[in-house]
Design a protein around this motif. Structure first.
Motif, PDB file in Angstrom:
ATOM      1  N   ALA A 510     -14.944 -22.284 -21.973  1.00 51.43           N
ATOM      2  CA  ALA A 510     -16.034 -21.603 -22.682  1.00 51.43           C
ATOM      3  C   ALA A 510     -16.614 -22.570 -23.718  1.00 51.43           C
ATOM      4  O   ALA A 510     -16.125 -23.692 -23.866  1.00 51.43           O
ATOM      5  CB  ALA A 510     -15.496 -20.344 -23.354  1.00 51.43           C
ATOM      6  N   THR A 511     -17.653 -22.128 -24.438  1.00 50.24           N
ATOM      7  CA  THR A 511     -18.263 -22.957 -25.489  1.00 50.24           C
ATOM      8  C   THR A 511     -18.446 -22.107 -26.752  1.00 50.24           C
ATOM      9  O   THR A 511     -18.435 -20.879 -26.688  1.00 50.24           O
ATOM     10  CB  THR A 511     -19.659 -23.466 -25.069  1.00 50.24           C
ATOM     11  N   TYR A 512     -18.675 -22.795 -27.877  1.00 49.34           N
ATOM     12  CA  TYR A 512     -18.935 -22.057 -29.120  1.00 49.34           C
ATOM     13  C   TYR A 512     -20.306 -21.381 -29.088  1.00 49.34           C
ATOM     14  O   TYR A 512     -20.527 -20.409 -29.808  1.00 49.34           O
ATOM     15  CB  TYR A 512     -18.802 -22.985 -30.339  1.00 49.34           C
ATOM     16  N   GLU A 513     -21.230 -21.874 -28.273  1.00 46.93           N
ATOM     17  CA  GLU A 513     -22.522 -21.182 -28.141  1.00 46.93           C
ATOM     18  C   GLU A 513     -22.297 -19.810 -27.490  1.00 46.93           C
ATOM     19  O   GLU A 513     -22.891 -18.805 -27.886  1.00 46.93           O
ATOM     20  CB  GLU A 513     -23.515 -22.003 -27.308  1.00 46.93           C
ATOM     21  N   GLU A 514     -21.407 -19.766 -26.501  1.00 43.75           N
ATOM     22  CA  GLU A 514     -21.084 -18.480 -25.857  1.00 43.75           C
ATOM     23  C   GLU A 514     -20.305 -17.574 -26.802  1.00 43.75           C
ATOM     24  O   GLU A 514     -20.489 -16.346 -26.788  1.00 43.75           O
ATOM     25  CB  GLU A 514     -20.315 -18.735 -24.556  1.00 43.75           C
ATOM     26  N   GLY A 533     -12.743 -15.614 -23.559  1.00 45.24           N
ATOM     27  CA  GLY A 533     -11.711 -16.646 -23.445  1.00 45.24           C
ATOM     28  C   GLY A 533     -12.132 -17.698 -22.433  1.00 45.24           C
ATOM     29  O   GLY A 533     -13.034 -17.484 -21.628  1.00 45.24           O
ATOM     30  N   GLY A 534     -11.454 -18.827 -22.496  1.00 46.91           N
ATOM     31  CA  GLY A 534     -11.712 -19.892 -21.529  1.00 46.91           C
ATOM     32  C   GLY A 534     -10.456 -20.710 -21.328  1.00 46.91           C
ATOM     33  O   GLY A 534      -9.551 -20.681 -22.175  1.00 46.91           O
ATOM     34  N   THR A 535     -10.405 -21.448 -20.218  1.00 44.72           N
ATOM     35  CA  THR A 535      -9.261 -22.336 -20.025  1.00 44.72           C
ATOM     36  C   THR A 535      -9.215 -23.359 -21.156  1.00 44.72           C
ATOM     37  O   THR A 535      -8.157 -23.842 -21.527  1.00 44.72           O
ATOM     38  CB  THR A 535      -9.354 -23.050 -18.655  1.00 44.72           C
ATOM     39  N   THR A 536     -10.393 -23.674 -21.729  1.00 40.81           N
ATOM     40  CA  THR A 536     -10.469 -24.527 -22.930  1.00 40.81           C
ATOM     41  C   THR A 536     -11.770 -24.170 -23.644  1.00 40.81           C
ATOM     42  O   THR A 536     -12.524 -23.309 -23.183  1.00 40.81           O
ATOM     43  CB  THR A 536     -10.425 -26.023 -22.547  1.00 40.81           C
ATOM     44  N   ILE A 537     -12.027 -24.807 -24.803  1.00 41.61           N
ATOM     45  CA  ILE A 537     -13.332 -24.666 -25.472  1.00 41.61           C
ATOM     46  C   ILE A 537     -13.993 -26.042 -25.415  1.00 41.61           C
ATOM     47  O   ILE A 537     -13.479 -27.004 -25.995  1.00 41.61           O
ATOM     48  CB  ILE A 537     -13.201 -24.217 -26.950  1.00 41.61           C
ATOM     49  N   HIS A 538     -15.123 -26.123 -24.728  1.00 38.53           N
ATOM     50  CA  HIS A 538     -15.742 -27.432 -24.469  1.00 38.53           C
ATOM     51  C   HIS A 538     -16.766 -27.851 -25.519  1.00 38.53           C
ATOM     52  O   HIS A 538     -17.473 -27.024 -26.076  1.00 38.53           O
ATOM     53  CB  HIS A 538     -16.489 -27.404 -23.129  1.00 38.53           C
TER      54      HIS A 538
END
Length: 570
Positions: A510-514, A533-538
């Motif tokens: 995921a991203t901080y924009e999302e 949630g995301g597998t990571t934050i890109h």
């Protein structure tokens, strides 16, 4: 639904369960990160936890005056380390908490190792994820795909993390997934399998409208992680890198020793909490106000300390003053570095063209603007290559597309072959052939007005036109319009009510924009609660690494394990 609070409550409960007395917190590499994101060391120290140790550390001293609180992932390695620990205990008593489901056979092995009967408790507390913000969590996993398929061990880890989020939030959801992604279907099935197998754990009080888990794939929206960001948390991650709330500032010119690594946590930093989602222009103003406030409270030299009461007042206020001083110097340093990078890398110009590529439909103008920026020596290699990637994704099938020409411009600019190759990898990863949705919804250029004031105010207009695909997906979901043909339910579903509790999970990060999108939806949609949630934050760098790895490899609740020491499960 608050993932930060869920993990904090687990940690508090572990410490409370051990009763009064001096304690050591025994963790593994991952649980150390899980705890450090929600609690500062000084907060835990106040709870009589005086020592933090790693279970895999070989040379720990024997300290029989300490109680051990063990918070560990239920891996084979950790269970083995714990067995060795119990055979030769270093502490007086052990309270053991696993961050996820542990098998009966492993509990039995621990019981057999506990010959000295030092174990007081064994429980499962489902904090098996990184709670980044109250509505945002991560598994800290990169390189999850081999081509279009899961890296097997990471499918298992993602399943564990996601089921642990559901248990921590006490949700037993219906599951929908992105049909165009085989990885989304696999994860949905894997999570469903655990829910079915551990049905007693997921037996929460039924709500009128069941919660919903929505599983998405990053490749459906490769544009969002490529864009420069203009809100505080997102900018920090994009330009400086934010990992488990820590920023490495050691490369900042002239940085003082105590600011080489700083922690930005909304839990313990009021300024950061209040500015997370504000744009860069507003942050500049707020930093100025913070400085002025600090100047007013700053002690004015020694001459004022004339009486004992003056000195006492100073000493009483000193911790607060010192904390404020640390906050001011930290944020002034971070915002100063962001400003320097924005200026040095011409990021306002670059970002304007990125937004035009993402949101508008003027090929000729976009092509011209990219070529102009590629000739600018101040535009960095990363920014040059991301502009060309956005062009490649946006105008992939356009009749006048001139990707070869832009690739030649990158070559002339001296962009490395490694970066140039990433452009093709990006199209393979997130191009039209693999997308399940139409990514680009053109915006009327006339409707977009520039309202810049000193190059900062109005950032929200020109620089934040773009809305992630997630915004539209969640909007359709909340309104009951998300198509079953694109996002089917796993298994039969009679649910046609609009969901109220939504957990959205993005495979591939995921991203901080999302996260900002979710924050705004939570704020403006009464009765709807969303966690992302995301597998990571890109950021862009980590996303490019993920895409390259994919391309190169492709071709809540809690459970006691019983009353007493080693009982069977209830």
């Amino acid at each position: 639904m608050n993932v930060t609070l869920a993990v904090k409550q687990y940690v508090s409960k572990m410490i409370e369960n051990s009763g009064p007395g001096m304690k050591v917190l025994l963790m593994d590499k991952e649980t150390t990160s899980i705890v450090s994101v929600v609690y500062t060391q000084s907060e835990i120290l106040q709870k009589e936890v005086y020592l933090f140790e790693r279970i895999d550390s070989q040379n720990r001293e024997t300290m029989k005056h300490l109680k051990a609180i063990c918070f560990l992932r239920p891996t084979k390695e950790n269970v083995e380390n714990l067995i060795q620990e119990l055979r030769r205990p270093k502490y007086s008593v052990y309270f053991i908490y696993f961050s996820n489901v542990i098998s009966k056979s492993e509990v039995k092995a621990l019981a057999e190792a506990d010959e000295q009967e030092v174990v007081a408790e064994v429980q499962e507390f489902y904090g098996d994820f990184i709670a980044v913000n109250p509505h945002l969590f991560s598994m800290n996993l990169t390189g999850v795909a081999r081509g279009r398929s899961w890296e097997p061990t990471l499918l298992q880890r993602s399943t564990q993390g996601l089921t642990s989020v559901l248990l921590a939030l006490k949700k037993c959801p219906m599951i929908r997934y992105q049909l165009s992604s085989d990885m989304a279907k696999r994860l949905a099935e894997s999570v469903k399998q655990i829910i079915t197998k551990e049905y007693e754990l997921f037996d929460f009080r039924k709500t009128e409208v069941p919660p919903l888990l929505l599983i998405l794939d990053r490749s459906d929206d490769a544009i969002t992680p490529l864009l420069n960001q203009w809100t505080y948390q997102a900018m920090v991650h994009e330009m400086l890198g934010l990992h488990n709330n820590r920023i490495d500032l050691s490369r900042v010119p002239g940085i003082s020793k105590d600011l080489r690594e700083v922690v930005l946590s909304a839990e313990n930093d009021e300024f950061y909490a209040n500015n997370l989602y504000l744009n860069f222009g507003e942050i500049g103003t707020n930093i100025k106000n913070l400085m002025e406030d600090f100047q007013k409270k700053k002690p004015k030299g020694q001459q004022k300390l004339e009486s004992i009461s003056d000195m006492k007042a100073f000493v009483d206020n000193y911790p607060q003053f010192k904390k404020m001083s640390g906050t001011v110097s930290k944020h002034v340093t971070v915002v100063g570095e962001l400003s320097r990078l924005v200026s040095d890398r011409q990021l306002m110009e670059v970002s304007e063209v990125e937004q035009e590529l993402a949101c508008q439909n003027d090929h000729s103008n976009a092509h011209q603007n990219i070529r102009r920026l590629l000739q600018n020596p101040k535009v960095s290699e990363l920014d040059a290559v991301r502009l060309v990637m956005l062009y490649a994704l946006r105008y992939e099938k356009h009749s006048s597309s001139n990707l070869p020409g832009l690739m030649e411009d990158l070559n002339r600019k001296g962009v490395s072959e490694r970066h140039r190759k990433m452009v093709q990898s990006m199209v393979e990863y997130g191009g039209k052939r693999v997308r399940g949705s139409d990514l680009v919804t053109p915006t009327d250029a006339v409707a977009i007005t520039k309202q810049f004031f000193k190059g900062l105010k109005g950032v929200e207009n020109v620089y934040t036109q773009h809305q992630p695909l997630l915004q539209e997906t969640l909007d359709q979901l909340i309104k009951g319009r998300l198509k079953d043909s694109q996002f089917p339910y796993l298994g039969p579903s009679t649910l046609r009510d609009r969901p109220q509790d939504i957990i959205a999970f993005i495979i591939g990060g995921a991203t901080y924009e999302e996260a900002l999108t979710v924050y705004n939806l939570n704020r403006t949609m009464p009765g709807v609660r969303i966690v992302l949630g995301g597998t990571t934050i890109h950021n862009t760098k980590s996303f490019l690494e993920e895409v390259t790895a994919t391309a190169s490899s492709g071709h809540g609740g809690e459970r006691s394990l019983g009353a007493g020491r080693y009982p069977s499960r209830r």
